[in-house]
Design a protein around this motif. Sequence first.
Motif, mmCIF file in Angstrom:
data_model
loop_
_atom_site.group_PDB
_atom_site.id
_atom_site.type_symbol
_atom_site.label_atom_id
_atom_site.label_comp_id
_atom_site.label_asym_id
_atom_site.label_seq_id
_atom_site.Cartn_x
_atom_site.Cartn_y
_atom_site.Cartn_z
ATOM 1 N N ALA A 3 -4.993 -12.581 7.248
ATOM 2 C CA ALA A 3 -4.202 -11.606 8.008
ATOM 3 C C ALA A 3 -5.102 -10.459 8.422
ATOM 4 O O ALA A 3 -5.578 -9.695 7.577
ATOM 5 C CB ALA A 3 -3.049 -11.097 7.159
ATOM 6 N N PHE A 4 -5.345 -10.348 9.718
ATOM 7 C CA PHE A 4 -6.104 -9.202 10.231
ATOM 8 C C PHE A 4 -5.162 -8.006 10.292
ATOM 9 O O PHE A 4 -4.005 -8.138 10.675
ATOM 10 C CB PHE A 4 -6.716 -9.530 11.590
ATOM 11 N N MET A 5 -5.706 -6.855 9.885
ATOM 12 C CA MET A 5 -4.822 -5.714 9.636
ATOM 13 C C MET A 5 -5.115 -4.543 10.565
ATOM 14 O O MET A 5 -6.244 -4.352 11.010
ATOM 15 C CB MET A 5 -4.984 -5.261 8.185
ATOM 16 N N ALA A 6 -4.059 -3.759 10.806
ATOM 17 C CA ALA A 6 -4.158 -2.548 11.626
ATOM 18 C C ALA A 6 -3.356 -1.451 10.919
ATOM 19 O O ALA A 6 -2.510 -1.752 10.064
ATOM 20 C CB ALA A 6 -3.592 -2.824 13.012
ATOM 21 N N PRO A 7 -3.615 -0.188 11.243
ATOM 22 C CA PRO A 7 -2.889 0.906 10.582
ATOM 23 C C PRO A 7 -1.371 0.714 10.628
ATOM 24 O O PRO A 7 -0.816 0.327 11.657
ATOM 25 C CB PRO A 7 -3.333 2.147 11.362
ATOM 26 N N GLY A 8 -0.733 0.979 9.486
ATOM 27 C CA GLY A 8 0.716 0.839 9.378
ATOM 28 C C GLY A 8 1.159 -0.545 8.954
ATOM 29 O O GLY A 8 2.332 -0.758 8.664
ATOM 30 N N ASP A 9 0.222 -1.506 8.900
ATOM 31 C CA ASP A 9 0.593 -2.854 8.455
ATOM 32 C C ASP A 9 0.869 -2.848 6.957
ATOM 33 O O ASP A 9 0.214 -2.124 6.197
ATOM 34 C CB ASP A 9 -0.523 -3.864 8.759
ATOM 35 N N PHE A 10 1.820 -3.688 6.576
ATOM 36 C CA PHE A 10 2.251 -3.792 5.181
ATOM 37 C C PHE A 10 1.999 -5.239 4.741
ATOM 38 O O PHE A 10 2.624 -6.169 5.261
ATOM 39 C CB PHE A 10 3.739 -3.430 5.101
ATOM 40 N N VAL A 11 1.045 -5.420 3.857
ATOM 41 C CA VAL A 11 0.580 -6.753 3.474
ATOM 42 C C VAL A 11 0.933 -6.996 2.005
ATOM 43 O O VAL A 11 0.696 -6.117 1.161
ATOM 44 C CB VAL A 11 -0.950 -6.858 3.661
ATOM 45 N N SER B 185 8.560 -12.813 -0.802
ATOM 46 C CA SER B 185 8.611 -13.137 0.622
ATOM 47 C C SER B 185 7.467 -14.067 1.021
ATOM 48 O O SER B 185 6.341 -13.907 0.554
ATOM 49 C CB SER B 185 8.503 -11.850 1.430
ATOM 50 N N PRO B 186 7.743 -15.041 1.918
ATOM 51 C CA PRO B 186 6.662 -15.874 2.432
ATOM 52 C C PRO B 186 5.855 -15.181 3.537
ATOM 53 O O PRO B 186 4.844 -15.713 3.978
ATOM 54 C CB PRO B 186 7.405 -17.088 2.998
ATOM 55 N N VAL B 187 6.303 -14.006 3.976
ATOM 56 C CA VAL B 187 5.560 -13.282 5.025
ATOM 57 C C VAL B 187 4.385 -12.546 4.378
ATOM 58 O O VAL B 187 4.546 -11.862 3.371
ATOM 59 C CB VAL B 187 6.476 -12.279 5.757
ATOM 60 N N ILE B 188 3.198 -12.715 4.949
ATOM 61 C CA ILE B 188 2.008 -12.060 4.403
ATOM 62 C C ILE B 188 1.875 -10.641 4.950
ATOM 63 O O ILE B 188 1.606 -9.706 4.206
ATOM 64 C CB ILE B 188 0.723 -12.857 4.772
ATOM 65 N N ASN B 189 2.053 -10.478 6.262
ATOM 66 C CA ASN B 189 1.822 -9.173 6.886
ATOM 67 C C ASN B 189 3.009 -8.768 7.754
ATOM 68 O O ASN B 189 3.310 -9.416 8.760
ATOM 69 C CB ASN B 189 0.542 -9.219 7.746
#
Length: 352
Positions: A140-148, A221-225
Amino acid sequence: MAVAATTQPPNSKHNIEAMREAFYARIATKDMAPLWKVMRSVVTKEPVTRTKPHVWHYDDVKSLVMESGSLISAEEAKRRVLILENPALRGQSRATNTLFAGVQMILPGEVAPAHRHAAAAIRFVLDGEGAYTAVEGEKAFMAPGDFVITANWAPHDHGNPSNKPMLWLDVLDFPVVNFYETSFAEHFDDATQETTRQDGDSLSFYGSGVLPDGTPTTNRSPVINYTYARTRPIIERMMQSGDVDKRHGARVRYANPVTGGPVLPTMGAYLAMLPKGFKGEPYRATDGTVFVCVEGKGTTNVDGNVLEWGKNDVFVVPPWKRYSHNAPEQSVLFSISDRPAQEALGIWRESN
Ligand SMILES: [Fe+2]
């Protein structure tokens, strides 16, 4: 005929106290103690917390985390993280009694090697763009505000192929795991894990109102990001439509799309937009909460202590302390707490 006071020896009170003390000393040698001596401190009328309200300003945090980059590599440190220690819990690696919080940095080209542990983790991205967290085969490539999220025992590693440092807030439940004395951890021989899914696969598979047929029901949750790009427009739209809670603002709860429950069994998170000029009504709950200011600036009054916050500042509200938010300009707050764990145990309470 009245019972003569002289039927009791004049020093009976002293005698019974002496007898009790002798009894306590005797049972202590057998590893026992009288409950009646400690009842009021072990079964309190209201929650008692050692956690203090506190704010960590990002200006301080960022410069010190950047400085740590020249002292130790991410590979050597395994995780280059500065712990946000609650001033009342120094030396205990925790921001509240149940949550660890820290700020992690990955410099361009660095890798934080693969491992897994019984403690569950979340990342909330503060700065940078293009670093990744690989979790269970998805990068999962991340950006500000992302919740991982990284659920318990999920293999994970981080890397930064971009040309900018990336900083994020880590929150882990290991004080809870360690309270139960159930910590396990494992490091892998390979620093990075094989990825079998594309970036965004999990959000696209599970986060769109449909589910791949046969998706199992799990308590994580199955959602990563949960990307900021997808979540922010929702709270903005709620705010514009007037769906603004008087205490919390226009707030969404990050949900497990399979069950509707929390993203993790131990930790739950929210994202809230406070309209410009918001003066929140007082609120309290039994979950001690870690907040991050994502946008804007404001203050939170916690039991008479005024915490001032601006972009990327992290602050803590202790359990059962009455608090209210004030935002002179439109602001966004992320928050995370142990509420799901308390709810599962039936001990969570809230009031105004
Ligand atoms: Fe980890």
